[in-house]
Design an enzyme around this catalytic site. Structure first.
Site, PDB file in Angstrom:
ATOM      1  N   ASP A 189      11.087  -2.944  -4.591  1.00 53.30           N
ATOM      2  CA  ASP A 189       9.911  -3.664  -5.112  1.00 53.30           C
ATOM      3  C   ASP A 189      10.053  -5.182  -5.034  1.00 53.30           C
ATOM      4  O   ASP A 189       9.547  -5.916  -5.883  1.00 53.30           O
ATOM      5  CB  ASP A 189       9.616  -3.229  -6.565  1.00 53.30           C
ATOM      6  CG  ASP A 189       9.449  -1.730  -6.675  1.00 53.30           C
ATOM      7  OD1 ASP A 189       8.949  -1.127  -5.711  1.00 53.30           O
ATOM      8  OD2 ASP A 189       9.819  -1.169  -7.721  1.00 53.30           O
ATOM      9  N   LYS A 228       8.366  -6.197  -0.133  1.00 50.96           N
ATOM     10  CA  LYS A 228       8.525  -5.877   1.299  1.00 50.96           C
ATOM     11  C   LYS A 228       7.169  -5.664   1.957  1.00 50.96           C
ATOM     12  O   LYS A 228       6.935  -6.103   3.076  1.00 50.96           O
ATOM     13  CB  LYS A 228       9.398  -4.614   1.475  1.00 50.96           C
ATOM     14  CG  LYS A 228      10.818  -4.786   0.948  1.00 50.96           C
ATOM     15  CD  LYS A 228      11.616  -3.507   1.036  1.00 50.96           C
ATOM     16  CE  LYS A 228      11.137  -2.424   0.113  1.00 50.96           C
ATOM     17  NZ  LYS A 228      11.300  -2.706  -1.323  1.00 50.96           N
ATOM     18  N   GLY A 230       6.663   2.454  -2.536  1.00 47.58           N
ATOM     19  CA  GLY A 230       5.282   2.020  -2.759  1.00 47.58           C
ATOM     20  C   GLY A 230       5.212   0.576  -2.312  1.00 47.58           C
ATOM     21  O   GLY A 230       5.788  -0.293  -2.957  1.00 47.58           O
ATOM     22  N   HIS A 231       4.584   0.327  -1.177  1.00 46.08           N
ATOM     23  CA  HIS A 231       4.542  -1.023  -0.606  1.00 46.08           C
ATOM     24  C   HIS A 231       3.118  -1.565  -0.720  1.00 46.08           C
ATOM     25  O   HIS A 231       2.182  -1.014  -0.142  1.00 46.08           O
ATOM     26  CB  HIS A 231       5.006  -0.996   0.855  1.00 46.08           C
ATOM     27  CG  HIS A 231       6.455  -0.603   1.003  1.00 46.08           C
ATOM     28  ND1 HIS A 231       7.073  -0.477   2.213  1.00 46.08           N
ATOM     29  CD2 HIS A 231       7.407  -0.335   0.072  1.00 46.08           C
ATOM     30  CE1 HIS A 231       8.344  -0.139   2.015  1.00 46.08           C
ATOM     31  NE2 HIS A 231       8.562  -0.034   0.724  1.00 46.08           N
ATOM     32  N   GLN A 275      12.929   0.849  -0.332  1.00 43.42           N
ATOM     33  CA  GLN A 275      13.889   0.673  -1.422  1.00 43.42           C
ATOM     34  C   GLN A 275      14.632  -0.663  -1.254  1.00 43.42           C
ATOM     35  O   GLN A 275      14.071  -1.582  -0.688  1.00 43.42           O
ATOM     36  CB  GLN A 275      14.863   1.855  -1.509  1.00 43.42           C
ATOM     37  CG  GLN A 275      14.226   3.161  -1.993  1.00 43.42           C
ATOM     38  CD  GLN A 275      13.458   3.915  -0.934  1.00 43.42           C
ATOM     39  OE1 GLN A 275      13.954   4.168   0.151  1.00 43.42           O
ATOM     40  NE2 GLN A 275      12.241   4.284  -1.237  1.00 43.42           N
TER      41      GLN A 275
HETATM   42  P1  GDP Z   1       7.733  -3.460  -2.215  1.00 39.00           P
HETATM   43  O1  GDP Z   1       8.039  -2.072  -2.666  1.00 39.00           O
HETATM   44  O2  GDP Z   1       8.962  -4.246  -1.926  1.00 39.00           O
HETATM   45  O3  GDP Z   1       6.747  -3.518  -1.089  1.00 39.00           O
HETATM   46  O4  GDP Z   1       7.052  -4.186  -3.468  1.00 39.00           O
HETATM   47  P2  GDP Z   1       5.866  -3.574  -4.390  1.00 39.00           P
HETATM   48  O5  GDP Z   1       4.615  -3.595  -3.627  1.00 39.00           O
HETATM   49  O6  GDP Z   1       6.306  -2.284  -5.005  1.00 39.00           O
HETATM   50  O7  GDP Z   1       5.866  -4.625  -5.584  1.00 39.00           O
HETATM   51  C1  GDP Z   1       5.655  -5.991  -5.351  1.00 39.00           C
HETATM   52  C2  GDP Z   1       4.426  -6.428  -6.170  1.00 39.00           C
HETATM   53  O8  GDP Z   1       4.391  -7.841  -6.244  1.00 39.00           O
HETATM   54  C3  GDP Z   1       3.121  -6.031  -5.553  1.00 39.00           C
HETATM   55  O9  GDP Z   1       2.189  -5.816  -6.576  1.00 39.00           O
HETATM   56  C4  GDP Z   1       2.721  -7.256  -4.722  1.00 39.00           C
HETATM   57  O10 GDP Z   1       1.329  -7.371  -4.529  1.00 39.00           O
HETATM   58  C5  GDP Z   1       3.234  -8.347  -5.590  1.00 39.00           C
HETATM   59  N1  GDP Z   1       3.708  -9.568  -4.888  1.00 39.00           N
HETATM   60  C6  GDP Z   1       4.331  -9.668  -3.696  1.00 39.00           C
HETATM   61  N2  GDP Z   1       4.713 -10.943  -3.456  1.00 39.00           N
HETATM   62  C7  GDP Z   1       4.326 -11.657  -4.531  1.00 39.00           C
HETATM   63  C8  GDP Z   1       4.471 -13.037  -4.913  1.00 39.00           C
HETATM   64  O11 GDP Z   1       5.059 -13.844  -4.219  1.00 39.00           O
HETATM   65  N3  GDP Z   1       3.958 -13.391  -6.125  1.00 39.00           N
HETATM   66  C9  GDP Z   1       3.325 -12.513  -6.950  1.00 39.00           C
HETATM   67  N4  GDP Z   1       2.868 -12.961  -8.097  1.00 39.00           N
HETATM   68  N5  GDP Z   1       3.164 -11.210  -6.618  1.00 39.00           N
HETATM   69  C10 GDP Z   1       3.669 -10.793  -5.446  1.00 39.00           C
HETATM   70  P1  IMO Z   2      10.162   0.574  -2.669  1.00 39.09           P
HETATM   71  O1  IMO Z   2      10.251   0.865  -1.185  1.00 39.09           O
HETATM   72  C1  IMO Z   2      11.976   0.919  -6.605  1.00 39.09           C
HETATM   73  C2  IMO Z   2      14.406   4.485  -7.382  1.00 39.09           C
HETATM   74  C3  IMO Z   2      13.891   5.496  -8.402  1.00 39.09           C
HETATM   75  C4  IMO Z   2      15.210   6.022  -8.954  1.00 39.09           C
HETATM   76  C5  IMO Z   2      16.092   6.047  -7.714  1.00 39.09           C
HETATM   77  C6  IMO Z   2      16.189   7.409  -7.050  1.00 39.09           C
HETATM   78  O2  IMO Z   2       8.777   0.570  -3.195  1.00 39.09           O
HETATM   79  O3  IMO Z   2      10.938  -0.636  -3.011  1.00 39.09           O
HETATM   80  P2  IMO Z   2      14.462   8.845  -5.614  1.00 39.09           P
HETATM   81  O4  IMO Z   2      13.119   9.378  -5.967  1.00 39.09           O
HETATM   82  O5  IMO Z   2      14.489   7.953  -4.427  1.00 39.09           O
HETATM   83  O6  IMO Z   2      15.505   9.926  -5.529  1.00 39.09           O
HETATM   84  O7  IMO Z   2      14.894   7.957  -6.892  1.00 39.09           O
HETATM   85  O8  IMO Z   2      15.550   5.103  -6.810  1.00 39.09           O
HETATM   86  N1  IMO Z   2      13.465   4.171  -6.281  1.00 39.09           N
HETATM   87  C7  IMO Z   2      12.803   3.011  -6.170  1.00 39.09           C
HETATM   88  N2  IMO Z   2      12.745   1.955  -7.012  1.00 39.09           N
HETATM   89  N3  IMO Z   2      11.323   0.890  -5.425  1.00 39.09           N
HETATM   90  C8  IMO Z   2      11.387   1.917  -4.565  1.00 39.09           C
HETATM   91  O9  IMO Z   2      10.849   1.866  -3.334  1.00 39.09           O
HETATM   92  C9  IMO Z   2      12.126   3.069  -4.946  1.00 39.09           C
HETATM   93  N4  IMO Z   2      12.385   4.256  -4.363  1.00 39.09           N
HETATM   94  C10 IMO Z   2      13.213   4.912  -5.177  1.00 39.09           C
HETATM   95  O10 IMO Z   2      13.126   4.867  -9.391  1.00 39.09           O
HETATM   96  O11 IMO Z   2      15.751   5.102  -9.860  1.00 39.09           O
HETATM   97 MG    MG Z   3       7.569  -0.751  -4.210  1.00 40.66          MG
END
Ligand code: GDP
Ligand code: IMO
Ligand code: MG
Length: 429
Positions: free
Chosen positions: A13, A16, A40-41, A224
């Site tokens: 998170d 990415k 979840g991207h 991840q």
């Molecule tokens: P990922 O799994 O690495 O793709 O990240 P996620 O999408 O799960 O979580 C990142 C969250 O931060 C999302 O809600 C994005 O829209 C948000 N986000 C990404 N870059 C920025 C930033 O520079 N500032 C803020 N405030 N939000 C951001």
């Molecule tokens: P993105 O790509 C954050 C965490 C789960 C748990 C551990 C193992 O959005 O960054 P699993 O279901 O993979 O066996 O769970 O890894 N986890 C993540 N945490 N972002 C993710 O993906 C994750 N994918 C798995 O919460 O702690």
């Molecule tokens: Mg994510």
């Protein structure tokens, strides 16, 4: 044949999705090579949010080809939902998405076993996403998994499912005290998935190698983060795939010489969703402020993310192991309201200072962060368009991270949108 890997440097998170979307402007092909719909991207384009779990974020750029590679695990129902959602949003997917016939399929028993194993772990539970990821990878390692190509061939699938279900039903009923699953019902359900997905199946290695030979620009989208890596993360509180950049070689089917750069994504603070060590975790008011300001709730499960200060110790190690050429710093805008910022630069275990990230859980549980403090900038930087527009204190904070990590910060993200991105240095140069 430029090839660039984009990987998370922390516990997932990091942003990415946003970064891949931004950098895809330069890419012809985007590849997911590990993980499944535990990811979840999030991508925000013109204020519209899209969360992708399996399909590469490059799909939102019309001219980009997308690949779901060998090393992923695919839940067909989730993939179909994602395809339907994209179609409903007028995103043209057909002809642009190719799924490896060698990727493994997540079956209903994987999801049930994931939940049942968590129950058995009790207070030691990992708090997985319960999407069946671990059990699907376990079947792959155990050589009993069903591959996407098997699903598409009715005779092979019938046979493989029969053998698998016979064993899984014994496991479900005799060990986990669950109900047995019905063979005919599952066969019908998965046959329908196969019909819907058949057109996307490909030998993705051939597509990728051809793209590379043609000089196409390829981005590999990690899921991840480094600290969730099966080998190098905070085991057993990890996911079941290689999340470090090295995962790309087996997971996509390319060679070392086909990679020109590795771009690490680091969030300006730490978050973790699920159980396991998070040395800089903030339990009080500051943690809640970070969670609210950063909207730190899981993009896949909606769970609140645990929050803490930026930790350089694992970052430094992950940066070396991933062979980073550049960093992208995200979410520094979230720190705008803090008077004082802290960066963890080392740990203490029983009063003894260490500057490396321990392998073993027993040690990780004992570490106390050693912090460096810096003054906060106390302004909103989310509309800054260039490095020069940043307040001096924000520049100092970012420069200090760069110095401590030992990798140049090429791009700074100050908000979820495409336009909230500042390029200091071309990461593809
Ligand atoms: P990922 O799994 O690495 O793709 O990240 P996620 O999408 O799960 O979580 C990142 C969250 O931060 C999302 O809600 C994005 O829209 C948000 N986000 C990404 N870059 C920025 C930033 O520079 N500032 C803020 N405030 N939000 C951001
Ligand atoms: P993105 O790509 C954050 C965490 C789960 C748990 C551990 C193992 O959005 O960054 P699993 O279901 O993979 O066996 O769970 O890894 N986890 C993540 N945490 N972002 C993710 O993906 C994750 N994918 C798995 O919460 O702690
Ligand atoms: Mg994510």
């Amino acid at each position: 044949m430029p090839g660039y890997i984009i990987v998370g440097m922390q516990w997932g998170d990091e942003g990415k999705g946003k970064t891949v979307d931004f950098l895809t402007e330069n890419a012809d092909v985007v590849v997911r090579y590990q993980g499944g719909n535990n990811a979840g991207h999030t991508v925000v384009v013109n204020g519209k949010e899209t969360i992708l779990h399996l399909i590469p974020c490059g799909i939102l750029h019309e001219r980009t080809t997308c690949i779901i590679g060998h090393g992923t695990v695919i839940d067909p129902a989730v993939l179909i939902q994602e395809l339907d959602d994209l179609e409903a949003a007028a995103c043209q997917v057909d002809g642009r998405l190719h799924i490896s016939e060698a990727a493994h399929v997540i079956m209903p028993y994987h999801r049930i076993i994931d939940g049942a194993q968590e129950r058995f772990r009790g207070k030691n539970r990992i708090d997985t996403t319960r999407r069946g990821i671990g059990p699907a990878y376990a079947d792959k390692a155990n050589r009993t998994g069903i591959r996407f190509g098997d699903l598409l061939d009715p005779e092979t699938f019938k046979e493989k499912l029969r053998t698998a279900l016979e064993y899984k039903n014994m496991l479900l009923t005799r060990i986990f005290d669950e109900e047995p699953l019905d063979y005919d019902e599952m066969l019908g359900e998965y046959a329908a998935y196969a019909d819907r997905l058949r057109a996307y199946a490909s030998d993705t290695v051939e597509i990728l190698q051809e793209a590379q030979s043609d000089g196409k620009m390829v981005i590999f989208e990690g899921a991840q983060g480094a600290m969730l890596d099966l080998d190098h993360g905070t085991f057993p509180y990890v996911t079941s795939s290689t999340t470090m950049s090295g995962g790309v070689f087996a997971g996509a089917g390319i060679g070392l010489g086909q990679i020109d750069g590795v771009i690490g994504i680091v969030k300006a603070y730490s978050t973790r969703v699920g159980e396991g060590p998070l040395p800089t975790e903030l339990h009080g008011e500051d943690g809640e402020r970070l969670r609210e300001a950063g909207k730190e709730y899981g993009a896949t499960t909606g769970r609140p993310r645990r929050c803490g200060w930026l930790d350089i110790v694992p970052l430094r190690r992950a940066a070396k192991m991933c062979g980073l050429t550049h960093l992208v710093l995200t979410k520094s805008d979230v720190l705008g309201e803090f008077d004082t910022l802290r960066i963890c630069t080392a740990y203490k275990i029983d009063g003894v200072k260490i500057d490396h990230f321990p392998n073993m859980l027993a040690q990780l549980e004992k570490v106390e962060p050693v912090y460096e403090e810096m003054p906060g900038w106390k302004t909103d930087i989310s509309s800054c368009k260039s490095w020069d527009e940043f307040p001096k204190k924000a520049q100092d904070y970012i420069s200090r991270i760069e110095e401590l990590a030992g990798v140049p910060i090429a791009v700074i993200s100050v908000g979820p949108g495409r336009d909230q991105t500042i390029v200091r240095q071309d990461p593809f140069a």
